[in-house]
Design a protein around this motif. Structure first.
Motif, mmCIF file in Angstrom:
data_model
loop_
_atom_site.group_PDB
_atom_site.id
_atom_site.type_symbol
_atom_site.label_atom_id
_atom_site.label_comp_id
_atom_site.label_asym_id
_atom_site.label_seq_id
_atom_site.Cartn_x
_atom_site.Cartn_y
_atom_site.Cartn_z
ATOM 1 N N PRO A 125 4.507 10.949 8.926
ATOM 2 C CA PRO A 125 3.787 11.650 7.858
ATOM 3 C C PRO A 125 4.582 11.660 6.556
ATOM 4 O O PRO A 125 5.814 11.613 6.562
ATOM 5 C CB PRO A 125 3.622 13.068 8.410
ATOM 6 C CG PRO A 125 4.722 13.206 9.416
ATOM 7 C CD PRO A 125 4.930 11.855 10.009
ATOM 8 N N LEU A 126 3.841 11.686 5.438
ATOM 9 C CA LEU A 126 4.477 11.773 4.135
ATOM 10 C C LEU A 126 5.015 13.175 3.900
ATOM 11 O O LEU A 126 4.343 14.160 4.177
ATOM 12 C CB LEU A 126 3.475 11.420 3.036
ATOM 13 C CG LEU A 126 3.002 9.964 2.974
ATOM 14 C CD1 LEU A 126 1.899 9.816 1.936
ATOM 15 C CD2 LEU A 126 4.160 9.035 2.644
ATOM 16 N N GLU A 127 6.216 13.250 3.395
ATOM 17 C CA GLU A 127 6.806 14.545 3.072
ATOM 18 C C GLU A 127 6.716 14.742 1.566
ATOM 19 O O GLU A 127 7.514 14.218 0.797
ATOM 20 C CB GLU A 127 8.266 14.593 3.540
ATOM 21 C CG GLU A 127 8.414 14.483 5.055
ATOM 22 C CD GLU A 127 9.865 14.577 5.474
ATOM 23 O OE1 GLU A 127 10.720 14.811 4.586
ATOM 24 O OE2 GLU A 127 10.142 14.412 6.674
ATOM 25 N N GLY A 128 5.713 15.483 1.142
ATOM 26 C CA GLY A 128 5.522 15.727 -0.284
ATOM 27 C C GLY A 128 4.680 14.643 -0.915
ATOM 28 O O GLY A 128 4.442 13.573 -0.337
ATOM 29 N N PRO A 129 4.211 14.864 -2.154
ATOM 30 C CA PRO A 129 3.372 13.891 -2.855
ATOM 31 C C PRO A 129 4.127 12.596 -3.136
ATOM 32 O O PRO A 129 5.344 12.585 -3.300
ATOM 33 C CB PRO A 129 3.004 14.613 -4.159
ATOM 34 C CG PRO A 129 3.278 16.062 -3.902
ATOM 35 C CD PRO A 129 4.404 16.097 -2.924
ATOM 36 N N LEU A 130 3.372 11.503 -3.188
ATOM 37 C CA LEU A 130 3.950 10.186 -3.459
ATOM 38 C C LEU A 130 3.062 9.472 -4.470
ATOM 39 O O LEU A 130 1.855 9.317 -4.252
ATOM 40 C CB LEU A 130 4.032 9.366 -2.168
ATOM 41 C CG LEU A 130 4.410 7.889 -2.334
ATOM 42 C CD1 LEU A 130 5.851 7.760 -2.800
ATOM 43 C CD2 LEU A 130 4.207 7.126 -1.026
ATOM 44 N N ARG A 131 3.651 9.050 -5.572
ATOM 45 C CA ARG A 131 2.897 8.310 -6.583
ATOM 46 C C ARG A 131 3.013 6.822 -6.299
ATOM 47 O O ARG A 131 4.102 6.324 -6.013
ATOM 48 C CB ARG A 131 3.419 8.618 -7.988
ATOM 49 C CG ARG A 131 3.117 10.036 -8.435
ATOM 50 C CD ARG A 131 3.377 10.204 -9.925
ATOM 51 N NE ARG A 131 2.988 11.524 -10.376
ATOM 52 C CZ ARG A 131 2.885 11.866 -11.642
ATOM 53 N NH1 ARG A 131 3.152 10.977 -12.593
ATOM 54 N NH2 ARG A 131 2.521 13.085 -11.980
ATOM 55 N N ALA A 132 1.878 6.134 -6.425
ATOM 56 C CA ALA A 132 1.861 4.700 -6.120
ATOM 57 C C ALA A 132 0.910 3.979 -7.068
ATOM 58 O O ALA A 132 -0.079 4.547 -7.541
ATOM 59 C CB ALA A 132 1.436 4.463 -4.671
ATOM 60 N N ARG A 133 1.230 2.716 -7.335
ATOM 61 C CA ARG A 133 0.362 1.835 -8.117
ATOM 62 C C ARG A 133 -0.348 0.901 -7.136
ATOM 63 O O ARG A 133 0.315 0.194 -6.367
ATOM 64 C CB ARG A 133 1.173 1.046 -9.137
ATOM 65 C CG ARG A 133 0.363 0.172 -10.059
ATOM 66 C CD ARG A 133 1.246 -0.469 -11.111
ATOM 67 N NE ARG A 133 1.826 0.530 -11.993
ATOM 68 C CZ ARG A 133 3.118 0.813 -12.051
ATOM 69 N NH1 ARG A 133 3.970 0.181 -11.246
ATOM 70 N NH2 ARG A 133 3.574 1.726 -12.872
ATOM 71 N N LEU A 134 -1.682 0.908 -7.152
ATOM 72 C CA LEU A 134 -2.456 0.187 -6.148
ATOM 73 C C LEU A 134 -3.402 -0.808 -6.802
ATOM 74 O O LEU A 134 -4.018 -0.516 -7.836
ATOM 75 C CB LEU A 134 -3.269 1.173 -5.297
ATOM 76 C CG LEU A 134 -2.460 2.215 -4.516
ATOM 77 C CD1 LEU A 134 -3.408 3.177 -3.813
ATOM 78 C CD2 LEU A 134 -1.527 1.550 -3.513
ATOM 79 N N HIS A 135 -3.535 -1.968 -6.180
ATOM 80 C CA HIS A 135 -4.477 -2.988 -6.624
ATOM 81 C C HIS A 135 -5.682 -2.991 -5.682
ATOM 82 O O HIS A 135 -5.593 -2.580 -4.534
ATOM 83 C CB HIS A 135 -3.806 -4.362 -6.622
ATOM 84 C CG HIS A 135 -2.672 -4.479 -7.589
ATOM 85 N ND1 HIS A 135 -2.817 -5.001 -8.852
ATOM 86 C CD2 HIS A 135 -1.379 -4.113 -7.481
ATOM 87 C CE1 HIS A 135 -1.657 -4.957 -9.477
ATOM 88 N NE2 HIS A 135 -0.762 -4.436 -8.653
ATOM 89 N N GLY A 136 -6.791 -3.500 -6.202
ATOM 90 C CA GLY A 136 -7.986 -3.627 -5.376
ATOM 91 C C GLY A 136 -8.853 -2.401 -5.362
ATOM 92 O O GLY A 136 -9.614 -2.184 -4.409
ATOM 93 N N ALA A 137 -8.798 -1.576 -6.414
ATOM 94 C CA ALA A 137 -9.604 -0.359 -6.464
ATOM 95 C C ALA A 137 -10.961 -0.645 -7.101
ATOM 96 O O ALA A 137 -11.090 -1.564 -7.913
ATOM 97 C CB ALA A 137 -8.887 0.718 -7.275
ATOM 98 N N PRO A 138 -11.980 0.142 -6.767
ATOM 99 C CA PRO A 138 -13.266 0.010 -7.458
ATOM 100 C C PRO A 138 -13.104 0.291 -8.950
ATOM 101 O O PRO A 138 -12.301 1.130 -9.359
ATOM 102 C CB PRO A 138 -14.146 1.080 -6.787
ATOM 103 C CG PRO A 138 -13.484 1.348 -5.470
ATOM 104 C CD PRO A 138 -12.024 1.143 -5.696
ATOM 105 N N GLU A 139 -13.885 -0.410 -9.761
ATOM 106 C CA GLU A 139 -13.745 -0.280 -11.204
ATOM 107 C C GLU A 139 -14.320 1.027 -11.743
ATOM 108 O O GLU A 139 -14.010 1.414 -12.869
ATOM 109 C CB GLU A 139 -14.428 -1.459 -11.904
ATOM 110 C CG GLU A 139 -13.805 -2.796 -11.557
ATOM 111 C CD GLU A 139 -14.566 -3.952 -12.184
ATOM 112 O OE1 GLU A 139 -15.361 -3.689 -13.122
ATOM 113 O OE2 GLU A 139 -14.392 -5.089 -11.744
#
Length: 794
Positions: A125-139
Motif C-alpha cells: 500500500p501507498l504510504e501518504g499521497p504520491l504525485r505522478a505524471r501519467l500518459h494515456g489519459a482521456p482528453e
C-alpha cells in the motif's frame, strides 16, 4: 540599475545559483557588492547580502527536499510496477499527438499530473499521497476530477550528470517524482471551480481547432492558443533552428499583446458610456479588469512559467495604472521578479524564467541605446530598423542563456523574426484567439480558422526557409563561471557613467569569457591522466574515456526500446559539448543491443568521429534498421568501421594501453550478443580498468580460461548492469577490483543490480558505485593514485 526593489529581487533569485554553483556565484556576489558600493548605502549592501544568503538557503533546502522525495518514491515503488487507487487531477491535461493520424486511426491521448490519495502498488500500500505524471489519459479530464485508475508507475529517472544542469529543481517545483502510463481510468466525480471550468474550455477550444483548422496548421494553432507543444518533428526542428520557437510558445509577449489588446478594447467601449466616462477615468477601470484577465488567460494557455510571470508583471503595471499612478518599467520588472522569487525558491533554475527576465532586461536596458545608434535615415528606413533594434535588445539579453538550452543559434534569426513576428503576433495570434470564441457562429469560425491557418503556415514557411538556408552557429554551453561573468559584465556596464567606461566593462567581460572558455576546455581534458566517466543514461551503458594525451573514447550511448527519450540528445551530446569535445577518436559499440547503441544514432552524426569498433554480429545477424542506418551514415562519411579480427590484442592509443580481450578472433555466431560483447582492458601506469559490456557467465569463463592474469584491474564495469547472469565469483577473483561500476536505472524491470551480486562484491570489500543511486561516476588515475567521484559525494 540601482533600483533597490529590482536589486532585491535579483539577489533573492540569484540564491538558486549560489546553492547550485557556490564558488562562482559567491565570487560574483562579492564583486557585485563591490561595484555597487558607491551607489548604495552600507545598510542596503548588507541587506542584499542577507537576501542572497536567504535565497541560497531556501534553494538548497528545496533541492535537498526534492532529492529526499525522489529517494522515498524510489524506495516505495521499486522497479516499474502496476499501481491502482484513487487520485485527484492536479494539472490541465496536455495533448501530445505527434505525427498526424492516418485516416481511421484513433487520435492520441493526454498527459496529466495526479495525486494518488489512496491505493497500493505491487510492493504494498501507498504510504501518504504520491504525485505522478501519467500518459494515456482521456482528453476531457479537468483539474479537481476525482478518478479511480490503474497505472504502470516508476520513479522518474533524473539523468543526473555532473556536467549537465541539475534536474532536481523540476521535482522540487512540481512535487512529481513518479511517472508512467494509464492502463484503466474511471471518473468518480467532476471537479468544480474556476480551474475545472478553464480546463473544460480548453478541451472545447481544442476540439474546435481540430475540427476547423487546416491539418498542417492545427498543431501550430494548439501550440499558440493552448501551449501544447506538439509539432511534427520536422516543423519542431525548423522552428528551433530558425530561432522562431518563441512565436508558437505562449510567451510573456503573447500574453501582454492579448491582455493589453483586450484592455484597450474595454477602454474604447467604456468611453462610449458617456455617464461613466464623464465621471471616471475609464482607463483605470480597464486596467483593473486586465489584472484578473491576465491570470485567467495565462492559466487557459497552459500555465507555463513565462506566461504566469508575464501575468504577474502585467498585473503590477496595471495595478499601478488602476491606482492612478504612472507605471515604471524597471519597478514593475523588479516587483514581478520579487514575487516570483518569493513564491519559488528555485525560480532562478527555471529556463523560462531566466529567458523572460533576460529578454525583459535586454529591452529595458538596451532598446534605447541600440535604437539611438541604429535607427537613422528616412522615415521608411527607420520604420524597418526600429523593430530590428528591439529584437537585438531582447536577443542580446537572451543569448547567453539560450546557449544553455540549445547548442546552436541562427545568424538569420533576426531577419526571420522581422518577417515572421508581425505575421505571428499581429495576425495569427489575434485571429486564433478570436476563433476560440466563435463556435456559436460556424461560418465566421471557419473563416477565422482559414485566416489563422494561412498566417500560421506562412510563419512555418519562414521557419523552414530560414532553417534550410543554414547560418547556424554552434557553441558550447556556458559554464557557471561564464554565466557569472556575463552577469558581472551586465552590472558593470549598467553602472558605467559614460560610454568609455561602458565599453571597457564590455571588453573586460568578453576577455574574461575567453579566458574562462580556455579553462573549461582544459578542465574537460584529462591531460596526463586516464579518466573513465560512466554517464547516467538510465538502464543502459555509456562510458566516456579520456586518454592521457587528450584523445577520447566513447563506449556505447545508452538507449531505450519504444521510448521517445533519446539518450544521445538528452545526455551524451550535451555532456560532450559541456566538456568541449567536438571529436571522439574511437567509438566502441560493445554489442548491438538498443540500450547500448540507441543513443549513438543521434550522437555520431553530430560529432567528428575517428573510427568505430563494432563486433560485426549486428550486421551479420541483423540488428534492425536503426543500427543499419547508423553504420550507413558512418560509411557515407568515410569513417573506418573496425572488426575484432583487426583489433584483438594490445594497442597504444592516447598514451594508454588498450587490450581487446574479446570477442577474439571474432564473434561466435552461436553465442548471444551479450557474450560477444567487446571486453576492453585499459591500462595507464600501474592502474587498469576492465570494461566488459554485457558479458555474462559464459564469456567470463572463456576469458578466465584464456588468460586470467590479463583480467586483473583496479576498476571493473560490471557485465549486464549487475545481472545475476554475470559477475561470477571466479571472475571477481580473477579481476580483484577495488571499485565496481554498476550501470543501471531506477526504471528497470529486471531487478538490476542483483542482490546476490551486490552481496558478493561486499564480501570482497569492493567499493560499489551505481548510476541509479546518484548519477554519473568518474574514476581517474595518474598511473599511481586513483580518485573516485561517487554519486553519494555530490
Amino acid at each position: 540599475m540601482t533600483d533597490k526593489l529590482l536589486l532585491t529581487a535579483l539577489a533573492l533569485a540569484a540564491g538558486s545559483a549560489l546553492a547550485r554553483a557556490p564558488l562562482p556565484a559567491a565570487l560574483a556576489a562579492v564583486i557585485s557588492l563591490f561595484l555597487l558600493r558607491r551607489h548604495l548605502e552600507r545598510w542596503a549592501l548588507v541587506g542584499l547580502a542577507l537576501v542572497l544568503a536567504l535565497g541560497a538557503l531556501r534553494a538548497r533546502a528545496a533541492i535537498d527536499e526534492a532529492a529526499a522525495l525522489h529517494a522515498r518514491v524510489t524506495e516505495a515503488l521499486g522497479p516499474p510496477g502496476r499501481c491502482e487507487g484513487e487520485a485527484i487531477v492536479l494539472r490541465s491535461p496536455v495533448v501530445q499527438r505527434g505525427e498526424p493520424a492516418a485516416p481511421g486511426e484513433e487520435r492520441g491521448e493526454a498527459r496529466i499530473e495526479v495525486e494518488l490519495v489512496q491505493g497500493g502498488c505491487e510492493r504494498g500500500p501507498l504510504e501518504g499521497p504520491l504525485r505522478a505524471r501519467l500518459h494515456g489519459a482521456p482528453e476531457d479530464l479537468a483539474r479537481g476530477d476525482h478518478v479511480r485508475l490503474v497505472a504502470d508507475l516508476a520513479p522518474v529517472h533524473l539523468f543526473l550528470n555532473e556536467s549537465l544542469p541539475d534536474p532536481r529543481p523540476s521535482i522540487a517545483r512540481s512535487g512529481v517524482a513518479a511517472s508512467g502510463g494509464i492502463v484503466d481510468l474511471e471518473r468518480i466525480s467532476r471537479g468544480q471551480g474556476i480551474p475545472a471550468w478553464i480546463d473544460r474550455a480548453r478541451a472545447h477550444v481544442r476540439r474546435r481547432i481540430e475540427a476547423t483548422f487546416h491539418p498542417e496548421a492545427e498543431p501550430l494553432a494548439r501550440a499558440l492558443v493552448l501551449g501544447e507543444t506538439d509539432l511534427h518533428e520536422a516543423d519542431n526542428e525548423a522552428f528551433r533552428r530558425s530561432g522562431l520557437s518563441h512565436l508558437l510558445a505562449v510567451s510573456g509577449t503573447h500574453l501582454v499583446l492579448a491582455v493589453a489588446g483586450l484592455a484597450a478594447a474595454a477602454r474604447a467601449l467604456l468611453l462610449r458610456v458617456t455617464p461613466l466616462s464623464a465621471r471616471l477615468d475609464v482607463g483605470r477601470i480597464s486596467a483593473a479588469l486586465a489584472i484578473p484577465t491576465s491570470w485567467l488567460y495565462a492559466d487557459f494557455a497552459g500555465g507555463s512559467g513565462s506566461a504566469l510571470r508575464a501575468a504577474g508583471m502585467l498585473s503590477v503595471v496595471m495595478l499601478v495604472r488602476a491606482l492612478g499612478r504612472r507605471p515604471s518599467g524597471v519597478r514593475a520588472f523588479g516587483g514581478s521578479l520579487l514575487l516570483a522569487a518569493i513564491l519559488d525558491p528555485l525560480v532562478g533554475s527555471d529556463p523560462s524564467f531566466v529567458l523572460s527576465a533576460a529578454a525583459t532586461a535586454g529591452l529595458l536596458g538596451l532598446d534605447r541605446p541600440i535604437a539611438h545608434h541604429l535607427v537613422r535615415g528616412p522615415a521608411l528606413v527607420r520604420a524597418v530598423l526600429r523593430p530590428i533594434a528591439t529584437t537585438l535588445a531582447a536577443m542580446v539579453g537572451c543569448t547567453p542563456f539560450l546557449a544553455m538550452m540549445t547548442p546552436s543559434l541562427s545568424l538569420l534569426g533576426i531577419l526571420a523574426n522581422l518577417v515572421a513576428a508581425p505575421i505571428g503576433e499581429l495576425a495569427a495570434l489575434p485571429v486564433c484567439l478570436l476563433h476560440a470564441t466563435l463556435a456559436w457562429a460556424p461560418p465566421v469560425e471557419r473563416g477565422a480558422a482559414l485566416l489563422g491557418s494561412g498566417a500560421l503556415i506562412a510563419v512555418r514557411a519562414v521557419a523552414r526557409v530560414t532553417s534550410d538556408l543554414g547560418g547556424i552557429v554552434t557553441f558550447p554551453p556556458p559554464t557557471p563561471s561564464q554565466l557569472a561573468a556575463v552577469a558581472l559584465t551586465a552590472l558593470a556596464a549598467a553602472l558605467a557613467k559614460d560610454a568609455l567606461r561602458r565599453g571597457a566593462a564590455l571588453a573586460l567581460g568578453f576577455a574574461a569569457l575567453l579566458v574562462l572558455e580556455q579553462g573549461a576546455a582544459h578542465a574537460g581534458n584529462a591531460q596526463g591522466r586516464l579518466r573513465v566517466r560512466t554517464l547516467d543514461v538510465g538502464q543502459g551503458d555509456s562510458i566516456l574515456v579520456d586518454l592521457p594525451d587528450g584523445k577520447t573514447m566513447l563506449i556505447d550511448g545508452g538507449g531505450f526500446m519504444g521510448s521517445p527519450v533519446d539518450t544521445g540528445t538528452r545526455v551524451v551530446l550535451p555532456v560532450l559539448r559541456a566538456l568541449r569535445k567536438e571529436r571522439v577518436d574511437v567509438v566502441v559499440l560493445s554489442h548491438p543491443h538498443p540500450d547500448h547503441f540507441g543513443g549513438l544514432v543521434s550522437t555520431l552524426p553530430a560529432i567528428e568521429v575517428g573510427e568505430l569498433w563494432d563486433t560485426g554480429q549486428g550486421e551479420d545477424h541483423g540488428a534492425g534498421p536503426t543500427y543499419a542506418s547508423m553504420l550507413a551514415n558512418l560509411r557515407h562519411r568515410k569513417i573506418p568501421i573496425r572488426r575484432p579480427d583487426t583489433l584483438c590484442g594490445k594497442h597504444v592509443i592516447g598514451g594508454a594501453t588498450i587490450e581487446v580481450l574479446a570477442p577474439c578472433p571474432g564473434f561466435v555466431p552461436d553465442e548471444s550478443a551479450n557474450d560477444n560483447s567487446f571486453v576492453l582492458r585499459i591500462t595507464y601506469g600501474r592502474r587498469s580498468a576492465l570494461l566488459v559490456g554485457d558479458a555474462e557467465a559464459a564469456a567470463e569463463r572463456s576469458l578466465i580460461e584464456k588468460n586470467p592474469a590479463a583480467l586483473r584491474a583496479d576498476l571493473l564495469k560490471l557485465g549486464h548492469h549487475g545481472s545475476r547472469t554475470s559477475t561470477t565469483a571466479p571472475f571477481l577473483d580473477a579481476v580483484r577490483p577495488s571499485v565496481a561500476l554498476v550501470c543501471s536505472g531506477v526504471r528497470n524491470r529486471y531487478g538490476h543490480p542483483d542482490p546476490g551480486v551486490l552481496a558478493s562484491l561486499r564480501a570482497r570489500a569492493i567499493t560499489i558505485a551505481r548510476t541509479d543511486r546518484g548519477g554519473d561516476i568518474v574514476w581517474e588515475t595518474d598511473g599511481e593514485a586513483v580518485h573516485l567521484t561517487r554519486p553519494s559525494a555530490r
